[in-house]
Design a protein around this motif. Structure first.
Motif, PDB file in Angstrom:
ATOM      1  N   ALA A   7      -2.027  59.728  13.599  1.00 31.18           N
ATOM      2  CA  ALA A   7      -3.046  59.759  12.554  1.00 31.18           C
ATOM      3  C   ALA A   7      -3.559  58.372  12.206  1.00 31.18           C
ATOM      4  CB  ALA A   7      -2.481  60.416  11.292  1.00 31.18           C
ATOM      5  N   ASP A   8      -2.725  57.352  12.427  1.00 35.36           N
ATOM      6  CA  ASP A   8      -3.123  56.003  12.043  1.00 35.36           C
ATOM      7  C   ASP A   8      -2.113  55.020  12.610  1.00 35.36           C
ATOM      8  OD1 ASP A   8      -4.678  54.066  10.901  1.00 35.36           O
ATOM      9  OD2 ASP A   8      -4.022  54.414   8.840  1.00 35.36           O
ATOM     10  N   GLU A   9      -2.455  53.752  12.498  1.00 30.65           N
ATOM     11  CA  GLU A   9      -1.600  52.673  12.984  1.00 30.65           C
ATOM     12  C   GLU A   9      -1.820  51.460  12.091  1.00 30.65           C
ATOM     13  OE1 GLU A   9      -1.674  50.082  16.981  1.00 30.65           O
ATOM     14  OE2 GLU A   9      -1.331  52.230  17.313  1.00 30.65           O
ATOM     15  N   LEU A  10      -0.761  50.730  11.823  1.00 34.85           N
ATOM     16  CA  LEU A  10      -0.846  49.581  10.933  1.00 34.85           C
ATOM     17  C   LEU A  10      -0.111  48.407  11.565  1.00 34.85           C
ATOM     18  CD1 LEU A  10      -1.742  48.649   8.074  1.00 34.85           C
ATOM     19  CD2 LEU A  10       0.497  49.411   7.247  1.00 34.85           C
ATOM     20  N   ARG A  11      -0.780  47.281  11.695  1.00 34.45           N
ATOM     21  CA  ARG A  11      -0.175  46.059  12.225  1.00 34.45           C
ATOM     22  C   ARG A  11       0.246  45.153  11.077  1.00 34.45           C
ATOM     23  NH1 ARG A  11       0.167  46.073  18.094  1.00 34.45           N
ATOM     24  NH2 ARG A  11      -1.342  47.640  18.738  1.00 34.45           N
ATOM     25  N   ALA A  12       1.267  44.332  11.309  1.00 34.46           N
ATOM     26  CA  ALA A  12       1.774  43.400  10.294  1.00 34.46           C
ATOM     27  C   ALA A  12       1.949  44.118   8.954  1.00 34.46           C
ATOM     28  CB  ALA A  12       0.846  42.195  10.165  1.00 34.46           C
ATOM     29  N   PRO A  13       2.739  45.175   8.915  1.00 35.11           N
ATOM     30  CA  PRO A  13       2.827  45.997   7.704  1.00 35.11           C
ATOM     31  C   PRO A  13       3.567  45.307   6.566  1.00 35.11           C
ATOM     32  CG  PRO A  13       4.482  46.681   9.288  1.00 35.11           C
ATOM     33  CD  PRO A  13       3.626  45.668   9.989  1.00 35.11           C
ATOM     34  N   THR A  14       3.239  45.700   5.366  1.00 28.10           N
ATOM     35  CA  THR A  14       4.018  45.369   4.176  1.00 28.10           C
ATOM     36  C   THR A  14       4.492  46.685   3.577  1.00 28.10           C
ATOM     37  OG1 THR A  14       2.139  45.488   2.660  1.00 28.10           O
ATOM     38  CG2 THR A  14       2.569  43.349   3.740  1.00 28.10           C
TER      39      THR A  14
ATOM     40  N   HIS B 166       4.047  47.736   0.657  1.00 30.99           N
ATOM     41  CA  HIS B 166       2.962  48.296  -0.154  1.00 30.99           C
ATOM     42  C   HIS B 166       1.916  48.986   0.730  1.00 30.99           C
ATOM     43  CE1 HIS B 166       0.124  48.736  -3.435  1.00 30.99           C
ATOM     44  NE2 HIS B 166      -0.807  48.147  -2.705  1.00 30.99           N
ATOM     45  N   SER B 167       1.504  48.324   1.802  1.00 27.77           N
ATOM     46  CA  SER B 167       0.476  48.917   2.665  1.00 27.77           C
ATOM     47  C   SER B 167       0.987  50.176   3.349  1.00 27.77           C
ATOM     48  CB  SER B 167      -0.019  47.899   3.700  1.00 27.77           C
ATOM     49  OG  SER B 167       1.025  47.504   4.586  1.00 27.77           O
ATOM     50  N   VAL B 168       2.264  50.170   3.727  1.00 24.90           N
ATOM     51  CA  VAL B 168       2.845  51.367   4.353  1.00 24.90           C
ATOM     52  C   VAL B 168       2.898  52.515   3.353  1.00 24.90           C
ATOM     53  CG1 VAL B 168       4.945  52.342   5.357  1.00 24.90           C
ATOM     54  CG2 VAL B 168       4.176  50.071   6.059  1.00 24.90           C
ATOM     55  N   ALA B 169       3.348  52.227   2.136  1.00 18.79           N
ATOM     56  CA  ALA B 169       3.446  53.265   1.108  1.00 18.79           C
ATOM     57  C   ALA B 169       2.074  53.866   0.813  1.00 18.79           C
ATOM     58  CB  ALA B 169       4.056  52.688  -0.164  1.00 18.79           C
ATOM     59  N   GLU B 170       1.041  53.037   0.780  1.00 15.69           N
ATOM     60  CA  GLU B 170      -0.317  53.532   0.545  1.00 15.69           C
ATOM     61  C   GLU B 170      -0.760  54.496   1.642  1.00 15.69           C
ATOM     62  OE1 GLU B 170      -2.982  50.203   0.053  1.00 15.69           O
ATOM     63  OE2 GLU B 170      -3.080  50.601  -2.104  1.00 15.69           O
TER      64      GLU B 170
END
Length: 244
Positions: free
Chosen positions: A220-227, A229-233
């Motif tokens: 559904a999505d991908e996140l680089r250099a996660p924090t 907070h950004s993951v929880a969002e």
């Protein structure tokens, strides 16, 4: 280069009206020397992805390769040998043998493979996880975090191409869990170990280089250099059904 690659991967359970699709056209790769967290709501397919990528379960269709080897073409015996020699596993439960010392638990995969472990190689792996002084301690004499470190050392002793971790800090308190996560991060940064970790914890995912989010069996999505907070969002958006 991707050490693990899933291409148009489908996994279905049951048949007819009772069919459940756990993976639906998943295409994703995991590069050498990277740390990836896999997240998603309950029933999203993250555990199924790990099991199929690690050769613990077979895809219904599509392909998965590990170190260039197509798992779909392997017999059960060949799959067993590949998992033994080229893949490491760490689970929420430490699964240590209580009667064996730390060094004996770490040496077990080598003995099961018919190899006589060299004491130096076992101690080197224990040292890499910070347990050089605990080699002769049995699990009951170790803390939960130390037991998980022994489990990680056991997974690393065969020098696997990839280490799969399924909720590795789930049975640990937050402080001990962070110690284990820092160890995993160090293995990637200093030893170029490839790690794929399933987790529900945004704090744990923040230790990774990348987070892959699943929903309804799809990426559904991908996140680089996660924090955290950004993951929880992103997780909140997925759980509410909102686009990421």
């Amino acid at each position: 280069m991707d050490v693990v690659q899933l291409n148009n991967a489908h996994k279905r359970y049951g048949s007819g009206d009772n069919t459940v699709t756990a993976l639906d056209a998943v295409t994703v790769g995991f590069a050498v020397g990277t740390f990836t967290a896999v997240m998603g709501p309950s029933g999203s397919g993250k555990s199924t992805l790990l099991q199929c990528a690690a050769g613990l379960d077979r895809l219904t269709s599509g392909s998965v390769t590990v170190a260039g080897i197509d798992l779909g073409g392997l017999s059960e015996t060949e799959l067993t040998l590949l998992r033994r020699d080229r893949i490491g596993f760490v689970f929420q439960a430490f699964n240590l043998l209580s009667a064996l010392t730390a060094e004996q638990n770490v040496a077990l995969p080598l003995r099961l493979a018919g190899r006589r472990p060299k004491r130096g190689e076992v101690h080197a792996v224990l040292e890499s996880v910070g347990l050089a002084g605990r080699a002769r301690h049995r699990p009951a004499e170790l803390s939960g975090g130390q037991q998980q470190r022994v489990a990680i050392a056991r997974a690393l002793v065969t020098r696997p191409e990839v280490l799969f971790a399924d909720e590795p800090t789930g049975a640990l308190d937050s402080t001990t869990g962070r110690e284990v996560l820092r160890l995993l991060r160090t293995l990637v940064d200093q030893h170029r170990q490839t790690i794929i970790m399933v987790t529900h914890d945004p704090v744990a995912a923040a230790y990774a280089d990348r987070v892959v989010f699943l929903a309804d069996g799809r990426v559904a999505d991908e996140l680089r250099a996660p924090t955290a907070h950004s993951v929880a969002e992103r997780m909140t958006g997925l759980e509410l059904g909102a686009p990421c």
